[in-house]
Design a protein around this motif. Structure first.
Motif, PDB file in Angstrom:
ATOM      1  N   ARG A  72       0.841  -1.197   0.000  1.00 17.32           N
ATOM      2  CA  ARG A  72       0.000   0.000   0.000  1.00 17.32           C
ATOM      3  C   ARG A  72       0.869   1.237   0.000  1.00 17.32           C
ATOM      4  NH1 ARG A  72      -3.722  -0.386   5.001  1.00 17.32           N
ATOM      5  NH2 ARG A  72      -4.404   1.691   4.301  1.00 17.32           N
ATOM      6  N   ASN A  74       0.006   4.882   1.343  1.00 17.96           N
ATOM      7  CA  ASN A  74      -0.999   5.730   1.997  1.00 17.96           C
ATOM      8  C   ASN A  74      -1.002   7.150   1.465  1.00 17.96           C
ATOM      9  OD1 ASN A  74      -1.904   3.573   3.488  1.00 17.96           O
ATOM     10  ND2 ASN A  74      -0.778   4.138   5.349  1.00 17.96           N
ATOM     11  N   THR A  78      -3.792   4.183  -2.067  1.00 17.91           N
ATOM     12  CA  THR A  78      -3.875   3.048  -2.980  1.00 17.91           C
ATOM     13  C   THR A  78      -3.266   1.805  -2.341  1.00 17.91           C
ATOM     14  OG1 THR A  78      -3.726   4.535  -4.882  1.00 17.91           O
ATOM     15  CG2 THR A  78      -3.303   2.213  -5.285  1.00 17.91           C
ATOM     16  N   VAL A  79      -3.922   0.686  -2.595  1.00 17.22           N
ATOM     17  CA  VAL A  79      -3.385  -0.614  -2.211  1.00 17.22           C
ATOM     18  C   VAL A  79      -3.192  -1.429  -3.487  1.00 17.22           C
ATOM     19  CG1 VAL A  79      -5.664  -1.637  -1.811  1.00 17.22           C
ATOM     20  CG2 VAL A  79      -3.658  -2.593  -0.667  1.00 17.22           C
TER      21      VAL A  79
END
Length: 122
Positions: A72, A74, A78-79
Motif C-alpha cells: 500500500r 498511503n 492506494t493498495v
C-alpha cells in the motif's frame, strides 16, 4: 465512508503477471486495514491477502503465498496486489475491501469495491 475502485485486471497467460490497484477516496484511508478477495464463477468468495494500516503486517492465503504480494501507498490512497506465476485457477473477480481489523475474514470488512476481472488462460 470509504469508496474503493479496483483496476488492473485483464487476460493473461498462465505463468504471467498482473498488478491490481485499488484507489480509495476519503481522508482516513491510512487508518484502515485493506484486503483483497476473489470470487470465481460458481464459487464462494475467498480471501487472498490483507495488509495492516501501516503496511507492517501482511497475511496471505496459502494458495497465493510466494506468488502474490500486497502493498500500500498511503500517500496515494492506494493498495496493490502484485500477482506473479499466475495459474488458471486464479481466474476470478478480484475485490478490495477496507476494514478496521487486519484479517483474512471477509465479514470484518466494511467497504468493498466493485471488482476487477482477472482471467488466466492455460
Amino acid at each position: 465512508q470509504v469508496q474503493l475502485v479496483e483496476s488492473g485486471g485483464g487476460l493473461v497467460q498462465a505463468g504471467g503477471s498482473l498488478r491490481l490497484s485499488c484507489a480509495a477516496s476519503g481522508r482516513s484511508f491510512g487508518s484502515y486495514a485493506m484486503g483483497w478477495f476473489r470470487q470465481a464463477p460458481g464459487k464462494e468468495r475467498e480471501s487472498v491477502a490483507a495488509i495492516s494500516w501501516s503496511g507492517a503486517n501482511t497475511y496471505y492465503e496459502d494458495s497465493v503465498k510466494g506468488r502474490f504480494t500486497i502493498s500500500r501507498d498511503n500517500a496515494k490512497n492506494t493498495v496493490y496486489l502484485e500477482m506473479n506465476s499466475l495459474k488458471p485457477e486464479d481466474t476470478a473477480v478480484y475485490y478490495c475491501a477496507a476494514g478496521r481489523i487486519t484479517t483474512l475474514t471477509s465479514k470484518e470488512y466494511n467497504y468493498w469495491g466493485q471488482g476487477t476481472q482477472v482471467t488466466v488462460s492455460s
